[in-house]
Design an enzyme around this catalytic site. Structure first.
Site, mmCIF file in Angstrom:
data_model
loop_
_atom_site.group_PDB
_atom_site.id
_atom_site.type_symbol
_atom_site.label_atom_id
_atom_site.label_comp_id
_atom_site.label_asym_id
_atom_site.label_seq_id
_atom_site.Cartn_x
_atom_site.Cartn_y
_atom_site.Cartn_z
ATOM 1 N N SER A 123 0.871 -1.172 0.000
ATOM 2 C CA SER A 123 0.000 0.000 0.000
ATOM 3 C C SER A 123 0.912 1.227 0.000
ATOM 4 O O SER A 123 1.790 1.332 -0.844
ATOM 5 C CB SER A 123 -0.939 -0.052 1.223
ATOM 6 O OG SER A 123 -1.780 1.067 1.275
ATOM 7 N N HIS A 134 -2.516 -1.322 -3.385
ATOM 8 C CA HIS A 134 -3.624 -0.402 -3.154
ATOM 9 C C HIS A 134 -3.324 0.904 -3.892
ATOM 10 O O HIS A 134 -2.350 1.598 -3.580
ATOM 11 C CB HIS A 134 -3.777 -0.088 -1.659
ATOM 12 C CG HIS A 134 -4.252 -1.250 -0.850
ATOM 13 N ND1 HIS A 134 -4.227 -1.254 0.526
ATOM 14 C CD2 HIS A 134 -4.774 -2.448 -1.212
ATOM 15 C CE1 HIS A 134 -4.715 -2.394 0.983
ATOM 16 N NE2 HIS A 134 -5.043 -3.150 -0.052
ATOM 17 N N ASP A 184 -4.352 -5.325 5.644
ATOM 18 C CA ASP A 184 -4.748 -6.169 4.519
ATOM 19 C C ASP A 184 -3.625 -7.163 4.221
ATOM 20 O O ASP A 184 -2.453 -6.799 4.156
ATOM 21 C CB ASP A 184 -5.031 -5.297 3.290
ATOM 22 C CG ASP A 184 -5.821 -6.031 2.224
ATOM 23 O OD1 ASP A 184 -6.277 -7.154 2.494
ATOM 24 O OD2 ASP A 184 -5.982 -5.473 1.125
#
Length: 343
Positions: free
Chosen positions: A152, A179, A272
């Site tokens: 991310s 992401h 995540d």
């Protein structure tokens, strides 16, 4: 010592002010502090910055060509820095220290002499990782391992460094779950892959994931791997708040690859990926970037806290570990099985 310059793109006026004040207080020169709507190819071309800090909100109007130009250039771009707390907030000093660490890292600015021993993120010159002799001249299509790369905030820089360090010719393929705003999905291939020996590709239905490929997991829709590593793009959104879901990508790749599966979690916000790796059987290759070198450490820290991570290192160390791991797999499963060497 030369003063490094920083360009800020952020549509929140309060964030612009806090960022601008912090950057100058930390000893850097602020050369641009503009809203996202002002970003244009001309502005990118005419702004002489050593690093860009870019924050994009869902309702921002953004020129995709400008962002593509930024990502494909030689100047480092940090996308999605944590929002700055109010400077009276108890967490402000921690946020400002993180900003300083990241700016020093991206601009190769050394810390003062008294601090040098406390900077584990300081960039070092590494010797190239050599291709194992077992893989020299190997003409193979089917990868002996498929690794998920999950990231991310701060991920593109870390993943790029990892891929750049890998020697060409390893019999491995990757699925890169980053992401990112859907508008930047195409630009990610060029930004991360421009110096790599590995081919980054956006997902195309019926394409095959072969040795040397890095599949960018689609942001908006799920995908599957079927048959001989063929990509099937589905008309279904990811579960959860982020796209792509790293947990979802882990499930897809593990269900297909089984013993060939591996996972590396890089810099990023949130947790995540932690749920996905927690469901993996013991002995699965699950690695994480060292939190000390991350733009945001919460994603690898969450993974490490599951107790399932078996190796931790910086991007270069992870590349070296992967090279050795593939050599180990080859010797154990393929070297004495000539019928497996074509594929």
């Amino acid at each position: 010592m030369a003063v490094h310059s920083v360009a800020v793109v952020n549509s929140d006026l309060l964030q612009q002010r806090i960022l601008g004040d912090a950057i100058e207080r930390l000893g850097f020169k602020l050369v641009l502090n503009a809203p996202t709507a002002r970003l244009s190819p001309e502005l990118v071309e005419n702004t002489r910055a050593d690093v860009w800090l870019v924050t994009v909100q869902d309702d921002d109007e953004l020129c995709a060509d400008s962002f593509d130009q930024l990502l494909s250039g030689d100047v480092p771009v940090l996308v999605g820095m944590d929002a700055a707390p109010d400077n009276k907030c108890t967490t402000f000093l921690r946020w400002e220290k993180k900003l300083l660490t990241k700016l020093r890292d991206l601009t190769d600015t050394p810390a003062p002499a008294a601090e040098v021993s406390q900077v584990p993120w300081e960039r070092k010159s590494h010797p190239p990782i050599e291709l194992p002799v077992e893989f020299a001249g190997l003409n193979r299509q089917v990868p002996i391992a498929i690794f998920v790369l999950g990231a991310s905030l701060g991920g593109p820089e870390a993943v790029k460094e990892f891929l750049d360090a890998l020697p060409a010719g390893l019999p491995v393929a990757f699925v890169y779950a980053q992401h990112i705003d859907e508008r930047f999905e195409q630009a990610l291939c060029q930004a991360v892959g421009r110096h790599s020996a590995y081919q980054l590709n956006n997902a195309e239905n019926a394409a095959t994931l072969s040795c040397g490929d890095v599949l960018i997991a689609p942001v908006a829709t799920r995908f599957d791997l079927v048959g001989l590593d063929r990509i099937s793009v589905l008309d279904q959104p990811w579960d959860g708040p982020y796209g792509p879901s790293i947990d979802g990508v882990i499930d897809v790749v593990y269900n297909h690859a089984q013993r060939r599966f591996g996972c590396i979690l890089f810099s990023g916000m949130g947790s995540d990926g932690s749920e996905g790796i927690s469901a993996m059987p013991e002995g699965t290759q699950i690695w994480a970037q060292s939190p000390a070198g991350c733009g945001n450490a919460s994603m690898p820290e969450s993974a490490i806290n599951t107790g399932r991570v078996t190796y931790i290192g910086d991007s270069y160390q992870l590349a070296g570990r992967l090279t050795e791991h593939l050599k180990e797999i080859w010797k154990e499963d393929y070297e004495r099985k000539p019928d497996h060497q074509c594929g």
